[in-house]
Motif scaffolding. Structure first.
Motif, PDB file in Angstrom:
ATOM      1  N   VAL A 169      30.071  24.077  52.244  1.00 34.40           N
ATOM      2  CA  VAL A 169      29.194  24.901  53.076  1.00 34.40           C
ATOM      3  C   VAL A 169      27.747  24.537  52.765  1.00 34.40           C
ATOM      4  O   VAL A 169      27.455  23.860  51.774  1.00 34.40           O
ATOM      5  N   VAL A 170      26.861  25.013  53.615  1.00 35.24           N
ATOM      6  CA  VAL A 170      25.420  24.833  53.402  1.00 35.24           C
ATOM      7  C   VAL A 170      24.843  26.178  53.001  1.00 35.24           C
ATOM      8  O   VAL A 170      25.145  27.209  53.611  1.00 35.24           O
ATOM      9  N   VAL A 189      21.420  19.516  58.794  1.00 40.53           N
ATOM     10  CA  VAL A 189      21.024  19.891  57.431  1.00 40.53           C
ATOM     11  C   VAL A 189      19.986  18.919  56.895  1.00 40.53           C
ATOM     12  O   VAL A 189      18.999  19.309  56.267  1.00 40.53           O
ATOM     13  N   ALA A 190      20.194  17.621  57.154  1.00 34.53           N
ATOM     14  CA  ALA A 190      19.324  16.584  56.597  1.00 34.53           C
ATOM     15  C   ALA A 190      17.922  16.603  57.192  1.00 34.53           C
ATOM     16  O   ALA A 190      17.031  15.893  56.690  1.00 34.53           O
ATOM     17  N   GLU A 191      17.699  17.397  58.226  1.00 32.75           N
ATOM     18  CA  GLU A 191      16.344  17.537  58.781  1.00 32.75           C
ATOM     19  C   GLU A 191      15.445  18.367  57.871  1.00 32.75           C
ATOM     20  O   GLU A 191      14.235  18.420  58.068  1.00 32.75           O
ATOM     21  N   HIS A 192      16.040  19.026  56.882  1.00 32.28           N
ATOM     22  CA  HIS A 192      15.289  19.912  55.986  1.00 32.28           C
ATOM     23  C   HIS A 192      15.337  19.364  54.555  1.00 32.28           C
ATOM     24  O   HIS A 192      16.244  18.611  54.193  1.00 32.28           O
ATOM     25  N   PRO A 193      14.373  19.735  53.728  1.00 31.49           N
ATOM     26  CA  PRO A 193      14.419  19.329  52.321  1.00 31.49           C
ATOM     27  C   PRO A 193      15.685  19.866  51.650  1.00 31.49           C
ATOM     28  O   PRO A 193      16.103  20.998  51.900  1.00 31.49           O
ATOM     29  N   LEU A 194      16.279  19.054  50.782  1.00 32.61           N
ATOM     30  CA  LEU A 194      17.515  19.421  50.115  1.00 32.61           C
ATOM     31  C   LEU A 194      17.337  19.442  48.600  1.00 32.61           C
ATOM     32  O   LEU A 194      16.407  18.856  48.053  1.00 32.61           O
ATOM     33  N   VAL A 217      18.692   9.813  56.534  1.00 37.41           N
ATOM     34  CA  VAL A 217      18.222   9.757  55.145  1.00 37.41           C
ATOM     35  C   VAL A 217      17.695  11.137  54.770  1.00 37.41           C
ATOM     36  O   VAL A 217      16.744  11.640  55.366  1.00 37.41           O
ATOM     37  N   ALA A 218      18.354  11.735  53.787  1.00 39.80           N
ATOM     38  CA  ALA A 218      17.953  13.078  53.361  1.00 39.80           C
ATOM     39  C   ALA A 218      16.876  12.996  52.294  1.00 39.80           C
ATOM     40  O   ALA A 218      16.828  12.054  51.504  1.00 39.80           O
ATOM     41  N   ARG A 219      15.994  13.992  52.284  1.00 37.03           N
ATOM     42  CA  ARG A 219      14.972  14.101  51.243  1.00 37.03           C
ATOM     43  C   ARG A 219      15.455  15.098  50.192  1.00 37.03           C
ATOM     44  O   ARG A 219      15.591  16.283  50.471  1.00 37.03           O
ATOM     45  N   TYR A 220      15.727  14.602  48.998  1.00 32.37           N
ATOM     46  CA  TYR A 220      16.121  15.469  47.895  1.00 32.37           C
ATOM     47  C   TYR A 220      14.886  15.808  47.067  1.00 32.37           C
ATOM     48  O   TYR A 220      14.268  14.922  46.476  1.00 32.37           O
ATOM     49  N   ARG A 221      14.559  17.079  47.030  1.00 31.73           N
ATOM     50  CA  ARG A 221      13.407  17.505  46.242  1.00 31.73           C
ATOM     51  C   ARG A 221      13.684  17.381  44.749  1.00 31.73           C
ATOM     52  O   ARG A 221      12.772  17.102  43.966  1.00 31.73           O
TER      53      ARG A 221
END
Length: 295
Positions: A169-170, A189-194, A217-221
């Motif tokens: 789940v998210v 989901v990947a449109e937002h910071p993760l 490409v996801a951005r992992y904070r």
């Protein structure tokens, strides 16, 4: 004077039963032999220990004192024998349990605690391991039990059984950007910071393996080592996180949405290794605790 332990046991049984005959029966002695032992006790003590009557016997004050101390002596002796015997027993080989990061978060600890309490003579080696490696180790006899993912363990040739849902789940901050949503895709989901687990974790590798080469490409904070920390970061609004639903505690202040991608629907299997046959009773007991923890 010196007391014989069998005499003390006999005397305790006689006092408990109120009968020399019944006490003798519990010690597998004849009545004449039991009576002789009681007379010997009284002779060495120099005082009567029993009052004999037509309906049985009862202890004198001295007999009551003897019975009470006999109980303590026999209990201490049993503990002494157990402590010494522990050095003569050959230690059993520890069970080996393998599981992915999701199962290691709550399922495995909830099963291990009662198992280890109930089986003080059995040790368990636990390791976090991805399903493909777990399957290989189970098949090679290097592990006894494994908690694996159904998609990766299908047709593996091992004995398996369903263990429970492990769907993803998210999650995000309560009242945050997920508020009002019930489901979304990973692309959304990947449109937002993760925030996510470390790159070498089994869950992170599972996600990346299923996304394929054309995934966004996801951005992992930040990346962290444990699911508890990951959930806390998401709850604090640092970023969204993809986690197994079973990692969440009921009532946590979070927004939770289903992940619609087919690969997010996963199930745990309990897999048996060839080496489990060397400790079948212990392995079966641990398997039972895993089943109960998965309910």
């Amino acid at each position: 004077m010196r007391y014989d332990l069998d005499d003390l046991r006999l005397f305790r049984h006689i006092v408990a039963e109120g009968s020399i005959t019944a006490g003798a029966r519990r010690m597998h002695l004849s009545l004449p032999s039991a009576s002789a032992r009681v007379r010997s006790l009284e002779h060495h003590a120099g005082v009567a220990l029993l009052v004999r009557g037509r309906r049985g016997v009862r202890p004198t004050p001295a007999g009551t004192t003897l019975a009470r101390h006999a109980r303590d002596v026999l209990a201490q002796t049993a503990r002494l024998e157990g402590a010494v015997a522990s050095y003569t027993r050959s230690p059993a080989a520890p069970l080996t349990l393998l599981a992915g990061g999701s199962a290691m978060h709550r399922l495995v600890p909830q099963a291990l605690i009662p198992f280890l309490r109930e089986h003080p003579d059995v040790d368990v080696t636990v390791s976090e391991c991805r399903t493909p490696r777990t399957v290989r180790m189970l098949a090679d006899g290097e592990a006894d039990l494994g908690v694996v993912l159904d998609d990766e363990a299908r047709d593996c040739g091992l004995d398996t059984e369903p263990l429970g849902d492990d769907s993803l789940v998210v999650i995000g901050q309560a009242g945050g950007i997920l508020a009002g949503r019930t489901a979304l895709t990973y692309r959304e989901v990947a449109e937002h910071p993760l925030v996510g687990l470390d790159a070498d974790s089994s869950l992170r590798r599972w996600i990346e393996k299923n996304l394929g080469p054309h995934a966004p490409v996801a951005r992992y904070r930040t990346s962290v080592a444990g699911l508890s920390t990951l959930v806390a970061l998401a709850a604090a609004g640092v970023g969204l996180a993809v986690v197994p639903r079973r990692a969440l505690n009921p009532g946590q202040p979070l927004e939770v949405c289903d992940l619609q991608d087919p690969w997010a629907r996963r199930h745990h299997l309990l897999a048996w290794g060839a080496s489990a046959r060397s400790s079948p009773v212990a392995a079966a007991a641990l398997a039972g605790h895993l089943r109960r923890a998965a309910d």
